[in-house]
Design a protein around this motif. Structure first.
Motif, PDB file in Angstrom:
ATOM      1  N   VAL A 226       0.813  -1.224   0.000  1.00 56.74           N
ATOM      2  CA  VAL A 226       0.000   0.000   0.000  1.00 56.74           C
ATOM      3  C   VAL A 226       0.848   1.277   0.000  1.00 56.74           C
ATOM      4  O   VAL A 226       0.333   2.368  -0.214  1.00 56.74           O
ATOM      5  CB  VAL A 226      -1.027   0.050   1.161  1.00 56.74           C
ATOM      6  N   TRP A 232      -3.560   4.363  -2.618  1.00 55.19           N
ATOM      7  CA  TRP A 232      -4.045   3.084  -2.069  1.00 55.19           C
ATOM      8  C   TRP A 232      -4.780   3.222  -0.738  1.00 55.19           C
ATOM      9  O   TRP A 232      -5.867   2.696  -0.564  1.00 55.19           O
ATOM     10  CB  TRP A 232      -2.900   2.073  -1.898  1.00 55.19           C
ATOM     11  N   LYS A 233      -4.149   3.897   0.252  1.00 57.86           N
ATOM     12  CA  LYS A 233      -4.712   3.849   1.615  1.00 57.86           C
ATOM     13  C   LYS A 233      -6.133   4.403   1.669  1.00 57.86           C
ATOM     14  O   LYS A 233      -7.016   3.790   2.272  1.00 57.86           O
ATOM     15  CB  LYS A 233      -3.787   4.552   2.603  1.00 57.86           C
ATOM     16  N   ASP A 234      -6.358   5.554   1.038  1.00 57.16           N
ATOM     17  CA  ASP A 234      -7.695   6.152   1.035  1.00 57.16           C
ATOM     18  C   ASP A 234      -8.684   5.269   0.282  1.00 57.16           C
ATOM     19  O   ASP A 234      -9.831   5.096   0.708  1.00 57.16           O
ATOM     20  CB  ASP A 234      -7.673   7.539   0.375  1.00 57.16           C
ATOM     21  N   THR A 248      -2.614  -4.000   6.459  1.00 54.50           N
ATOM     22  CA  THR A 248      -1.753  -3.626   5.339  1.00 54.50           C
ATOM     23  C   THR A 248      -0.274  -3.553   5.714  1.00 54.50           C
ATOM     24  O   THR A 248       0.070  -3.339   6.869  1.00 54.50           O
ATOM     25  CB  THR A 248      -2.153  -2.245   4.772  1.00 54.50           C
ATOM     26  N   ASP A 250       3.396  -1.715   3.772  1.00 59.63           N
ATOM     27  CA  ASP A 250       3.741  -0.739   2.730  1.00 59.63           C
ATOM     28  C   ASP A 250       4.568  -1.314   1.581  1.00 59.63           C
ATOM     29  O   ASP A 250       4.410  -0.913   0.436  1.00 59.63           O
ATOM     30  CB  ASP A 250       4.550   0.418   3.348  1.00 59.63           C
TER      31      ASP A 250
END
Ligand SMILES: [Zn+2]
Length: 412
Positions: A226, A232-234, A248, A250
């Motif tokens: 991510v 990605w995160k949002d 998740t 990174d």
């Protein structure tokens, strides 16, 4: 011969089942996922070892499913297959030679005349009768069926192909890739990014399903990578599919095929329902798969693709683990870590000439388990250990070599 003959009978039977699935309710979609997993992980395919006949039969099954779904072939020369050759090495200490083998990635395309293409991938090979160095099974050779690893990911790939073919999500084209020789070191995906059958510059992002068949009762889905795009995160935070909870990490580098795409500076995600005691053993069987779980994970991914349909091309970012590596180390051992090793410690993939490791007598295949006072259980511990030294320091490094534990003195 016997295997191929059985394949035809079984495949015909399965085709009848598949073609009877006309209605679109969940139970029939879940049944179709089950048909794919049960067939791919059946003993007939002998564990789908890359370069062997069971793996080739699996590749033909996937191609026939792509065709049935209505994808276009996008392999070499207008076929479904992108074959590659490689050297199979049973002994990781061998630096040269090996047994020449051929296997194929299976490639299907959904052309929406869009500017960008989303790549969706899953590896279909597994460990045959128990590949040395990869199998965790102790005993006589036995078929490693690989239902979770990774018939589950292929079933999800086929589900998404059908879903996207019937959808109105037309702002991207979609490339569906079933990789071979992942278990031998991400070979199929590396070969694909070296000789892609589409222009990689137009790739929007890449999604990889590797082991999505064991969603637990808490419905925890691991999503790795991510950090490879600020989007990605949002995007993931907005998704609510059947109570799935997301955990998740990174890094874009991990033990599966998304790594090959990340290293080409593309945003990637790897979907994974977690480790279990049948991992890389003959007992990774289709009876133990959570089919409703594969459906939920696939719908989660479909929702992500839908939410990103109008967003345009994602921005790529390099992930922390990599940039830290350059910044905070004053010393190096002069080795290439094996990123696909998932045992305890850090396995050395290569030693560089004239550097501390080779001078201390370390070899390719050694597993580093301690540096100085730092116990090394993972590649991250290894990096933490290294960060404690400066040039000219001396320390002891403990490595496992086959059954022995050796201690070597290293001078940085
Ligand atoms: Zn595996």
């Amino acid at each position: 011969m016997a295997t191929k003959f059985n394949f035809i009978i079984l495949f015909t039977a399965f085709s009848v089942i598949i073609s009877s699935l006309n209605a679109q309710d969940n139970s029939q979609l879940i049944q179709s996922l089950q048909v794919d997993v049960v067939y791919l992980s059946s003993n007939l395919l002998e564990g789908r070892e890359a370069g062997k006949s069971g793996c080739e039969i699996a590749s033909k099954y996937i191609a026939s499913r792509f065709e049935e779904i209505g994808l276009e072939p996008k392999g070499l020369g207008g076929s479904w297959f992108a074959p590659f050759d490689f050297q199979y090495k049973a002994n990781p200490h061998e630096t040269t030679g090996g047994e020449p083998r051929i296997s194929s990635n299976v490639v299907g395309y959904l052309d929406n005349s869009a500017k960008t293409t989303v790549v969706i991938g899953a590896h279909y090979d597994h460990l045959g009768m128990g590949l040395p160095g990869a199998s965790l099974y102790v005993g006589d050779p036995a078929i490693h069926n690989g239902a979770d690893d990774n018939a589950s990911g292929v079933a999800s790939l086929l589900f998404l192909a059908k879903y996207l073919k019937n959808s109105n999500l037309k702002n991207n084209n979609y490339l569906f890739l079933a990789f071979s020789a992942e278990e031998l070191g991400l070979i199929g995906s590396k070969k694909f990014v070296e000789s892609p059958t589409i222009n990689l510059e137009n790739v929007n992002y890449m999604l990889n399903m590797d082991m999505v068949g064991r969603l637990n009762d808490e419905k925890v889905l691991a999503i790795n990578g991510v950090g490879t795009s600020p989007t990605w995160k949002d995007a993931l935070a907005k998704i609510d599919v059947d109570g799935i909870k997301v955990k998740t990490t990174d890094s874009g580098v991990g033990p599966s095929d998304h790594t090959s795409f990340y290293l080409k500076d593309l945003p990637v995600l790897h979907f994974f329902t977690g480790q279990h005691t049948d991992y890389h053993k003959p007992s990774d069987d289709s009876e133990l798969i959570n089919y409703q779980g594969i459906y939920d994970v696939s719908m989660y991914i479909a929702t992500l693709i839908k939410d990103l349909n109008s967003v345009g091309k994602l921005v790529f970012t390099k992930t922390k683990d990599e940039s830290q590596q350059g910044a905070s180390f004053k010393v190096t051992l002069g080795v290439m870590p094996d990123y696909v090793f998932d045992g305890e410690g850090m396995r050395i993939d290569a030693v560089m000439e004239d550097r501390p490791a080779i001078k201390a007598g370390l070899e390719k295949g050694d597993i580093v388990i301690q540096i100085g006072d730092v116990q090394v259980n993972s590649i991250y511990d290894y990096m933490d250990g290294l960060a404690k030294f400066k040039k000219g320091d001396k320390t002891k490094v403990k490595v496992k070599r086959k059954d022995a534990v050796l201690e070597k003195e290293v001078e940085f």
